[in-house]
Design an enzyme around this catalytic site. Sequence first.
Site, short mmCIF file in Angstrom:
data_model
loop_
_atom_site.label_atom_id
_atom_site.label_comp_id
_atom_site.label_asym_id
_atom_site.label_seq_id
_atom_site.Cartn_x
_atom_site.Cartn_y
_atom_site.Cartn_z
N ASP A 103 -1.11 19.65 12.90
CA ASP A 103 -1.35 19.10 11.57
C ASP A 103 -0.49 19.81 10.52
OD1 ASP A 103 -2.84 21.45 11.85
OD2 ASP A 103 -4.51 20.74 10.65
N ASP A 106 2.19 26.66 8.61
CA ASP A 106 2.47 27.46 7.43
C ASP A 106 3.08 28.79 7.85
OD1 ASP A 106 -0.04 28.52 8.23
OD2 ASP A 106 -1.06 27.42 6.66
N PHE A 155 -2.83 25.25 -0.76
CA PHE A 155 -3.84 24.83 0.20
C PHE A 155 -4.12 23.34 0.05
CE2 PHE A 155 -8.14 24.43 1.93
CZ PHE A 155 -7.95 25.04 3.15
N VAL A 156 -4.21 22.65 1.20
CA VAL A 156 -4.45 21.21 1.21
C VAL A 156 -5.61 20.85 2.14
CG1 VAL A 156 -2.11 20.48 0.58
CG2 VAL A 156 -2.64 20.91 2.98
N ASP A 162 -8.96 20.80 6.76
CA ASP A 162 -10.28 21.11 6.20
C ASP A 162 -10.30 22.36 5.36
OD1 ASP A 162 -12.00 23.39 8.15
OD2 ASP A 162 -9.96 22.80 8.62
N ARG A 168 -12.11 16.96 6.09
CA ARG A 168 -11.25 16.36 7.12
C ARG A 168 -11.26 14.84 7.05
NH1 ARG A 168 -9.76 20.25 10.84
NH2 ARG A 168 -11.29 21.88 11.26
#
Length: 178
Positions: A103, A106, A155-156, A162, A168
């Site tokens: 997904d 980072d 942050f996403v 999640d 989610r």
Amino acid sequence: MSLIHVLDKSFVPFIAADTIQQKIKELAAQLKKDYEGKKPLFIAILNGSFIFASDLFKQLDFEAEICFIKLASYKGTKSTGHVITSIGLDTDINQRHIIILEDIIDTGKTLHNFLPQIFNQQPSSLKIAVLLHKPDATVFEVKIDYCCFSIPDKFVVGYGLDYDGFGRNLPEIYQLHS
């Protein structure tokens, strides 16, 4: 600006659902060019990639298999620095064409720690397809072969990603409101 709330944090819209679906269709078309006739095995990394993997797999119109593993390194909005494998790979990948579905990448630590296990099983080829990549957060270099979106180091949540298990189920991606 329409804020949403997940637990104690506020998020703003970042990537629309239709934009995500368009990128997935483009990725599926590229994968067909690269893998048609090779019967690749997709390895989706849980929990975050399950929606991405599902939507992508539905777009593939050539023979392919999919399996899932669970690796984790996040708690809250930060990486813990430790990668935990809680569901392992139970499929023979020797001499198979492997595409790992993730997904988000980072720091790169999760895949950096997992890839040697894959290489030890001697696949014919190994590629990485990722929905989101945060180049500014990268600490461990991981070669990404297919990337839908490069995003800033914020942050996403949503579309499988999640915040402590929540968010989610959002059909689009939201970014932490600063």
